[in-house]
Design a protein around this motif. Structure first.
Motif, PDB file in Angstrom:
ATOM      1  N   MET A 136       0.003 -21.058  34.081  1.00  0.00           N
ATOM      2  CA  MET A 136       0.850 -19.928  34.453  1.00  0.00           C
ATOM      3  C   MET A 136       2.286 -19.787  33.578  1.00  0.00           C
ATOM      4  N   THR A 181       1.960 -18.651  29.966  1.00  0.00           N
ATOM      5  CA  THR A 181       1.761 -17.469  29.804  1.00  0.00           C
ATOM      6  C   THR A 181       3.174 -16.648  29.521  1.00  0.00           C
ATOM      7  N   ILE A 226       3.576 -16.082  25.673  1.00  0.00           N
ATOM      8  CA  ILE A 226       2.731 -15.124  24.995  1.00  0.00           C
ATOM      9  C   ILE A 226       3.571 -14.015  24.524  1.00  0.00           C
ATOM     10  N   PRO A 227       3.610 -13.419  23.362  1.00  0.00           N
ATOM     11  CA  PRO A 227       4.551 -12.227  23.124  1.00  0.00           C
ATOM     12  C   PRO A 227       3.785 -11.004  23.490  1.00  0.00           C
ATOM     13  N   PHE A 228       4.384  -9.985  24.209  1.00  0.00           N
ATOM     14  CA  PHE A 228       3.475  -8.941  24.774  1.00  0.00           C
ATOM     15  C   PHE A 228       2.885  -8.117  23.592  1.00  0.00           C
ATOM     16  N   GLN A 229       3.542  -8.162  22.495  1.00  0.00           N
ATOM     17  CA  GLN A 229       3.075  -7.266  21.471  1.00  0.00           C
ATOM     18  C   GLN A 229       1.443  -7.639  21.235  1.00  0.00           C
ATOM     19  N   VAL A 230       1.182  -8.916  21.301  1.00  0.00           N
ATOM     20  CA  VAL A 230       0.002  -9.244  20.921  1.00  0.00           C
ATOM     21  C   VAL A 230      -1.108  -8.706  21.929  1.00  0.00           C
ATOM     22  N   LEU A 231      -0.742  -8.136  23.202  1.00  0.00           N
ATOM     23  CA  LEU A 231      -1.650  -7.922  24.166  1.00  0.00           C
ATOM     24  C   LEU A 231      -1.724  -6.084  24.045  1.00  0.00           C
ATOM     25  N   LEU A 232      -0.880  -5.682  23.228  1.00  0.00           N
ATOM     26  CA  LEU A 232      -0.642  -4.041  23.560  1.00  0.00           C
ATOM     27  C   LEU A 232      -1.911  -3.287  23.078  1.00  0.00           C
ATOM     28  N   VAL A 233      -2.689  -3.605  22.157  1.00  0.00           N
ATOM     29  CA  VAL A 233      -3.730  -2.793  21.536  1.00  0.00           C
ATOM     30  C   VAL A 233      -4.865  -2.930  22.606  1.00  0.00           C
ATOM     31  N   GLN A 260      -4.905  -3.795  25.762  1.00  0.00           N
ATOM     32  CA  GLN A 260      -4.206  -3.155  27.122  1.00  0.00           C
ATOM     33  C   GLN A 260      -4.742  -1.503  27.020  1.00  0.00           C
ATOM     34  N   ALA A 266       4.871 -14.359  35.889  1.00  0.00           N
ATOM     35  CA  ALA A 266       4.832 -15.587  36.079  1.00  0.00           C
ATOM     36  C   ALA A 266       6.427 -16.405  36.372  1.00  0.00           C
TER      37      ALA A 266
END
Lengths: 295, 307
Positions: free
Chosen positions: A131, A134, A137-144, A146, A170
């Motif tokens: 937890m 997490t 993790i840079p949020f930009q990695v998740l954007l596409v 998501q 977290a």
């Protein structure tokens, strides 16, 4: 030898200042206070200039002569903003997202914080470490991806898209665990003997006792929800689902000759959080430095 | 019917009552892990896979191997974005952080009054949204009527294109960043400073140490863990620079203020070049990881060389 003398002199000067004058009136103190006041002015003036600009007619905002105070104060900008744009709706959307997101954040993070703080279970430490990891993790990695998940859920232009993905962080869980871990176990055991369920223990015993933690999490969550921009930009396209930030940003482009409306929008968008900040400074500082003090 | 139902649920209830203490914690922490699985873990994996594919939006995608990554190196816009973001990060680390330390030392000093007032008034930009900050800085940076140039014109200077001159635009954003983040960095340093025992200074002054020596031999070494934290936060924060360049300059002039986050947004959500955007995101994540590790290694190296 010279340095020794000067050190003594400094110490003596300090002693004198302590016995005779308040320290901040010593020469060094006045200089330091002045320097800090200049810094405060540099920080406050741009914001105040924006705030006063909200009450100036358009030709006074960018015009000659330069004015700081509005010379002909007007509320026209705000009334134009409300009548020509869905400003009220944007404000309502921001309130729904920030309040809804904050309630979920408080409940879910205190529940999980309780779980991590007061139970022994298999994989507890592993899950806790995962937890915390997490957070890196840079949020930009998740954007596409998501974006595509929101598409698959058909959640575009909905409140759930704005609230649910960030409903529990977290960091909030980490904070709530810190506030919960100090509660005496005897209280929980007493509750169990009285026949409380585990869920009931959380609701009736833990929640009322971790109010300081709840205040911190609620304030941080309200602020970050209210201020979020990147995520709403991606998941909302209809102007009636814009949050304030998005609405104000949309005024920057095609309407930027109407600076008065832009400034009054920015002022109204920033005021709620600034007011919350000045009321709950202690909680802000406690929450935001939690990561630093932990080191 | 109702009787049958309750008879059927009763053993279940009893079983639950007996086992709830061992099962509850999993239920309590489940919301986080469920949300993380959907909105965190799956995207991490999917975005990694996507970075090896070519294709737009939801259309068909073809395997592209390392193509996206190879293309990145030859993409002048990407190189600009990396350079600009690194430039901004350097400003945060080498200007903002030391400045914040100076301010924290001042606020922490016994010679300063109204500490709470200084803390609060330097801090409020931190809780102001990036959109509002962008609006504020349109007024600050405007070439003709902006606050800075109006001020400078009183001294015969001014006319500086804070947002329109390619050489000045990134320093302008560094200034904006200092205005925005000085308060939180000051707080981090203050948290570190208040953790240092007064006895250490008393002892040092009795031994004849100067203020400068006390700072250099007590404050600085004891602030090292906080320094690590501040620097990492500054770097990570720098890579999030997005709304301000989007709204103030659109990344211009001629990409002089294009940041990685902004370029990622353009590629992923304006051009829907999702494979390429994923590759951008992954190189960015790798950057951050390397910088953070480098930082930790450097700081450890400093410590071992000293003792």
């Amino acid at each position: 030898m010279d340095t020794q003398v000067s050190v003594d002199q400094v110490t003596k000067a300090g002693e004198r200042a302590r016995t005779q004058l308040p320290r901040w009136l010593a020469p060094g103190g006045i200089l330091l206070n002045l320097a800090l006041l200049v810094l405060v002015a540099i920080t406050a003036i741009p914001y105040l200039y924006m705030a006063f600009g909200a009450f100036k007619p358009n030709d006074e905002i960018f015009g000659v002569p330069f004015t700081f105070w509005p010379t002909q104060p007007t509320l026209k900008n705000i009334s134009d903003l409300v009548s020509q744009f869905e400003f009220g709706r944007w404000f309502l959307n921001s309130v729904i997202v920030a309040v809804g997101g904050t309630i979920l954040q408080v409940l879910l993070s205190s529940l999980a914080g309780f779980g991590f703080a007061k139970y022994e279970f298999r994989l507890r430490n592993v899950l806790f470490t995962i937890m915390l990891a997490t957070l890196l993790i840079p949020f930009q990695v998740l954007l596409v991806p998501q974006f595509q998940i929101i598409k698959a859920f058909a959640w575009f232009n909905t409140y759930q898209a704005l609230i649910v993905p960030g409903a529990v962080s977290a960091f909030s869980i980490f904070l709530m665990r810190q506030y919960t871990i100090g509660l005496p176990n005897e209280l929980l055991d007493a509750g169990r003997i009285d026949g409380a369920s585990e869920f009931g223990l959380w609701w009736r015993v833990v929640l009322p006792l971790v109010r300081p933690g709840i205040a911190v999490v609620a304030i941080l969550s309200f602020t970050s929800n209210w201020n979020s921009f990147f995520w709403p930009l991606i998941v909302t396209t209809r102007t009636d689902m814009f949050v304030l930030n998005l609405g104000v940003a949309s005024l920057v482009g095609p309407y930027d000759y109407q600076y008065g409306m832009l400034l009054s929008g920015a002022l109204l968008a920033s005021l709620p959080v600034i007011i919350v900040f000045f009321i709950f400074q202690r909680q802000f500082i406690e929450g935001l430095t939690a990561g630093a003090v932990r080191q | 019917m109702a009787v049958a139902a309750s008879a059927r649920t009763n053993p279940l209830r009893e079983w639950w009552w007996r086992h709830q203490r061992s099962i509850s914690p999993y239920i309590f922490i489940a919301p986080f892990f469920v949300l993380f699985a959907i909105f965190g873990l799956y995207p991490i994996v999917y975005s990694f896979v996507l970075s090896f594919y070519k294709g737009f939006g939801y259309g068909p995608k073809t395997f592209f191997g390392l193509g996206n990554y190879i293309h990145l190196g030859a993409d002048p816009r990407y190189v600009h974005a990396v350079f600009n973001t690194t430039y901004y990060a350097a400003g945060s680390v080498f200007i903002l952080s030391p400045l914040a330390l100076l301010v924290a030392l001042a606020v922490n000093s016994q010679f300063v009054r109204w500490k709470a007032f200084y803390r609060a008034s330097l801090f409020f930009p931190v809780v102001t949204s990036s959109v509002v900050i962008a609006v504020i800085f349109t007024l600050v940076f405007d070439q003709q009527f902006g606050l800075i140039n109006t001020f400078l014109s009183k001294f015969g200077a001014g006319g500086i294109g804070w947002l329109t001159d390619a050489k000045i635009v990134m320093p302008s954003f560094i200034m904006l960043g200092i205005w925005n983040w000085l308060g939180i960095n000051m707080l981090y340093w203050l948290a570190g400073l208040t953790g240092i025992s007064h006895d250490l200074y008393e002892a040092a002054y009795t031994d004849g140490a100067s203020r400068w020596q006390a700072f250099w031999y007590i404050t600085v070494p004891l602030l090292r863990p906080i320094t690590l934290f501040v620097v990492i936060q500054a770097i990570i924060g720098s890579y999030n620079l997005f709304a301000e360049p989007l709204l103030l300059t659109g990344g211009g002039p001629s990409d002089a203020s294009l940041t990685i986050s902004l370029y990622l947004y353009e590629q992923g959500f304006e051009n829907f070049n999702v494979g390429y955007a994923s590759a951008i995101a992954y190189t960015m994540a790798a950057f951050l990881l390397v910088l953070s590790i480098l930082n930790i290694v450097l700081f450890r190296g400093y410590r071992t060389s000293e003792y």
